[in-house]
Scaffold this active site. Structure first.
Site, PDB file in Angstrom:
ATOM      1  N   ASP A 135      -2.272   0.177  -1.744  1.00 15.32           N
ATOM      2  CA  ASP A 135      -2.125   0.958  -0.671  1.00 15.32           C
ATOM      3  C   ASP A 135      -1.351   2.333  -1.226  1.00 15.32           C
ATOM      4  OD1 ASP A 135      -2.710  -0.614   1.439  1.00 15.32           O
ATOM      5  OD2 ASP A 135      -0.968  -2.234   0.390  1.00 15.32           O
ATOM      6  N   GLU A 146      -3.877   9.008   6.738  1.00 17.60           N
ATOM      7  CA  GLU A 146      -4.945   8.732   6.890  1.00 17.60           C
ATOM      8  C   GLU A 146      -5.504   8.323   8.354  1.00 17.60           C
ATOM      9  OE1 GLU A 146      -7.159   6.319   3.725  1.00 17.60           O
ATOM     10  OE2 GLU A 146      -7.470   5.054   5.346  1.00 17.60           O
ATOM     11  N   ASP A 204      -0.660   5.888   4.077  1.00 18.48           N
ATOM     12  CA  ASP A 204      -1.843   5.001   4.098  1.00 18.48           C
ATOM     13  C   ASP A 204      -1.588   3.989   5.116  1.00 18.48           C
ATOM     14  OD1 ASP A 204      -4.410   3.887   4.322  1.00 18.48           O
ATOM     15  OD2 ASP A 204      -3.795   2.570   2.364  1.00 18.48           O
TER      16      ASP A 204
END
Lengths: 164, 164
Positions: free
Chosen positions: B140, B67, B8
């Site tokens: 996260d 992502e 991420d």
């Protein structure tokens, strides 16, 4: 001798230009274009990263100047340019070379005196100000040389003397 | 054993999560957060790049899932996320590990069934679907684990069998 590596980042074509300025002001130039082969985004970014690393290993620039992708209304285009820029910046940082970012408008203004100058005007200004007979670099590489020259113009005199 | 490293990306905090799926379906998890020290953008991106390289060297994932920073109206934010993503992607590509990108909405939908699910719902779905007692990963890292699990769910069965 001061060596500045200018980078005009792009996923399809990343222009580079090495500007060597001797203590007497004489300039030496090299340039080229990195064209990552077709393939996944990660491989293309990796290709830009290691090609820029190769350039830094070979030419040992004192600093790297890159174009900052800012004035884009299209988010996707801006992200892609930012990623190509990141690939070049990571290469410089891996060698401990300082990276300086300049937005396109600032580069044009520093080199030609006009922030809205077109590519032809930028090339003419480079030829005149660097005392060249001609400059047959392709557009991406000419932009990269302009970025390097912009950084040279932006660097305070004291710092230049220290490097020389 | 299939190993997927989920990322991420973020300039201040890049979450990572390693998902190990055994042939009998049992899952093993590791996670953490990369926090680049304050400094120039190029150094922070380089920090993310080499920390992800370290993770790949240590854990040898079969694939990396990141992502994709897409649905941002703020161009500057999107560019920064794209650059952090590029740092991770270049690390994977340097080791020849395939990189897969997923937009946040697809991750949420794959894991929870709902594209608009909140972080708590994503965490609950991970706990339930991976058969965990609990998951005390920070936000996260939990997001990174969700990205890795999304990739696992998206991978065709034949490909999984080949890896196992």
């Amino acid at each position: 001798m001061t060596r500045i590596l200018g980078i005009d980042p792009g996923l399809n074509a990343t222009g580079w230009g090495l500007l060597e300025i001797a203590p007497d002001g004489a300039a030496g130039l090299r340039w080229g274009t990195i064209r990552p082969p077709e393939g996944p985004l990660s491989d293309r970014l990796n290709n830009i990263n290691w090609r820029v690393k190769e350039l830094i290993e070979r030419h040992r620039p004192d600093s790297v100047a890159v174009e900052r992708p800012f004035n884009h209304r299209n988010v996707k285009t801006a992200v892609t340019l930012g990623q190509a820029q990141a690939a070049a910046m990571i290469a410089a940082a891996a060698f401990g070379v300082a990276v300086h970012e300049y937005p396109p408008r600032q580069v044009k203004e520093a080199v030609t005196g006009l922030g809205s100058a077109d590519k032809a005007a930028v090339k003419q200004a480079l030829i005149a100000r660097l005392g060249l007979a001609d400059l047959d670099a392709p557009a991406d590489a000419a932009d990269a040389l302009a970025i390097a020259f912009c950084h040279h113009l932006m660097t305070p005199i004291e710092e230049k003397l220290e490097i020389l």
